[in-house]
Design a protein around this motif. Structure first.
Motif, PDB file in Angstrom:
ATOM      1  N   ASP A 141       0.790  -1.230   0.000  1.00 26.40           N
ATOM      2  CA  ASP A 141       0.000   0.000   0.000  1.00 26.40           C
ATOM      3  C   ASP A 141       0.821   1.277   0.000  1.00 26.40           C
ATOM      4  N   LYS A 142       2.147   1.149  -0.004  1.00 26.27           N
ATOM      5  CA  LYS A 142       2.980   2.348   0.024  1.00 26.27           C
ATOM      6  C   LYS A 142       4.186   2.166  -0.900  1.00 26.27           C
ATOM      7  N   HIS A 158       2.169   6.311  -4.094  1.00 26.79           N
ATOM      8  CA  HIS A 158       0.969   5.541  -3.760  1.00 26.79           C
ATOM      9  C   HIS A 158       0.959   5.352  -2.248  1.00 26.79           C
ATOM     10  N   ASN A 159      -0.098   5.833  -1.595  1.00 23.16           N
ATOM     11  CA  ASN A 159      -0.217   5.729  -0.146  1.00 23.16           C
ATOM     12  C   ASN A 159      -1.655   5.378   0.184  1.00 23.16           C
ATOM     13  N   GLY A 160      -1.877   4.115   0.549  1.00 21.38           N
ATOM     14  CA  GLY A 160      -3.240   3.663   0.830  1.00 21.38           C
ATOM     15  C   GLY A 160      -4.092   3.640  -0.412  1.00 21.38           C
ATOM     16  N   ASP A 161      -5.240   4.319  -0.375  1.00 21.21           N
ATOM     17  CA  ASP A 161      -6.131   4.318  -1.535  1.00 21.21           C
ATOM     18  C   ASP A 161      -5.956   5.570  -2.387  1.00 21.21           C
ATOM     19  N   GLN A 180      -6.615   0.760  -5.695  1.00 19.87           N
ATOM     20  CA  GLN A 180      -6.312  -0.490  -5.015  1.00 19.87           C
ATOM     21  C   GLN A 180      -5.263  -1.224  -5.816  1.00 19.87           C
ATOM     22  N   VAL A 181      -4.144  -1.577  -5.163  1.00 17.63           N
ATOM     23  CA  VAL A 181      -3.032  -2.197  -5.860  1.00 17.63           C
ATOM     24  C   VAL A 181      -3.363  -3.579  -6.380  1.00 17.63           C
ATOM     25  N   SER A 182      -4.394  -4.215  -5.822  1.00 22.48           N
ATOM     26  CA  SER A 182      -4.775  -5.549  -6.248  1.00 22.48           C
ATOM     27  C   SER A 182      -5.363  -5.558  -7.638  1.00 22.48           C
TER      28      SER A 182
END
Length: 434
Positions: A141-142, A158-161, A180-182
């Motif tokens: 997430d970071k 990229h930090n969280g959403d 979302q990285v997924s």
């Protein structure tokens, strides 16, 4: 230094291809094309300060080590270079992608201006020349990547959403929420879906992942000694095509002996000379980065473009049905463009010598001065960029780089891949006779 086993046939390592899709055998020509049409002057390949004495490992064990690597935290400096043998475009690529130059590139979305900080535009600049990047990661997430320029810096955080991108040269920022990285859909709300920023690979690990997806029975994989990269002991994994006709000579990946993380990626063409792609850490630390590394607030006076604003026009375009729509002026004799014109993609061959075959919209070749579609001066430039070829398929033009070549035939077909010019002509002849 411990001895190393002779070359290992990768057919023994099928169980290592975790999550590889059936089409992965075509990834190297396509992914390398994306990386190349997408990447790297040259950093000396696998610069070392001596060959460390490490325990013996097999190619299979080293690939297992890479697959099992779970590096979640790191920070460091990466030097990335591409040398495709293309003439320098200067700042033109970034200017076209960003819709203009300097601080005036932002413009109005409806006018197609976009944002100078848009990652889809900015990261494509890594496709040529030599660049220095600062990278940091703390879990899924970071992440942060900063491209260091002479008098400016471009950062993607990229930090969280949330995703922020900032271009100090133009004082423009780009902001996306619901990320979302997924790859799953983000928070739609009234703003549509958030998507990961598109771009080319920026670290040795990302390059190595693309190459390893293509390992199959057409590939030779071996361990070729050791190296020291960014002060870390590493094994050298060498990946080579078994087939003739590929423009890829070899790929060398320096793998951190302790963590299994790829530290350096070098792709050398079969024609020899400088590497086409060379990306490696010059400094790396596997400790946890400071939390403040991923904090960002746009500077005072910065122009901020929200991702949903920038993509509104493209979403409208995407939602319409353009099948059988005429994109040309019929009064001027234009041909009708149909959706099915883009759905005739075929793959010829397999592995490193696979070739993509498709039709150009309208079923005709490149426009020419003779047809009145191209000014004579433009025709001279076009001719200088390609080689005229002929065969049983007819005639056409081959456009070449040191890695990716494409044959455009006069009857509107395209053959492209990480293969030689002769291989393209042979494929076109075979397709014509089929």
């Amino acid at each position: 230094m411990a001895p190393y086993e002779p070359e290992q046939d990768t057919s023994e390592a099928g169980e290592l291809r975790v999550g590889r899709r059936k089409a992965a055998r075509y990834v190297v020509p396509v992914a390398v094309a994306g990386v190349a049409a997408a990447t790297i002057g040259l950093v000396p390949a696998l610069a070392t300060s001596g060959d460390p004495d490490l325990p013996k490992v097999t190619a299979q064990e080293l690939m297992e080590k890479i697959a099992a690597s779970d590096t979640q935290q790191l920070s460091g400096t990466v030097k990335i270079s591409t040398d495709l043998g293309l003439p320098s475009m200067g700042g033109m690529a970034g200017g076209f992608a960003g819709g203009g130059g300097g601080a005036d590139r932002g413009g109005d979305d409806e006018g197609g201006g976009g944002s100078a900080a848009d990652p889809k535009n900015k990261l494509m600049e890594l496709a040529s020349g030599t660049h220095t990047l600062r990278v940091a990661a703390d879990g899924p997430d970071k992440q942060k990547v900063s491209v260091l320029e002479d008098a400016a810096e471009y950062s993607l955080i990229h930090n969280g959403d949330e995703v922020w991108a900032y271009d100090s040269a133009s004082n423009e920022a780009y902001h996306a929420k619901g990320f979302q990285v997924s790859g799953e859909k983000g928070d739609k709300g009234d703003k549509g879906e958030a998507e990961p920023p598109a771009g080319m690979p920026a670290t040795p690990e990302e390059f190595a992942e693309q190459a390893l997806k293509a390992v199959d029975d057409t590939t030779s994989v071996k361990v070729d000694g050791t190296a020291q990269v960014a002060g870390r002991d590493a094994y050298r994994l060498v990946i080579e095509p078994k087939q003739s006709g590929s423009t890829v000579g070899r790929i060398t990946v320096a793998v951190d002996a302790k963590t299994g993380t790829p530290l350096k990626f070098t792709l050398t063409p079969s024609s020899g000379g400088a590497a086409v792609i060379d990306a490696g850490f010059t400094k790396v630390d596997f400790g946890k980065p400071s939390a403040s590394t991923f904090d960002f607030a746009p500077p005072k006076g910065a122009k901020v473009t929200e991702a949903d604003e920038h993509s509104a026009l493209s979403r409208d375009f995407k939602g319409r049905d353009f099948k059988d729509h005429d994109f040309t002026d019929k009064a001027k004799g234009g041909k009708e463009f149909k959706e099915e014109d883009l759905n005739d993609l075929k793959v010829i061959g397999e592995g490193w010598t696979s070739i993509a075959e498709l039709r150009l919209p309208g079923g005709q070749g490149l426009p020419t001065a003779g047809s009145g579609d191209v000014p004579p001066d433009a025709q001279k430039l076009l001719d200088s960029l390609g080689d005229q070829v002929s065969g049983k398929f007819g005639s056409g033009t081959v456009f070449s780089t040191r890695l990716i070549n494409a044959l455009v035939t006069d009857d509107g077909k395209v053959y492209a891949g990480a293969v030689t010019k002769d291989a393209l002509v042979k494929a076109a002849n075979a397709a014509h006779q089929a």
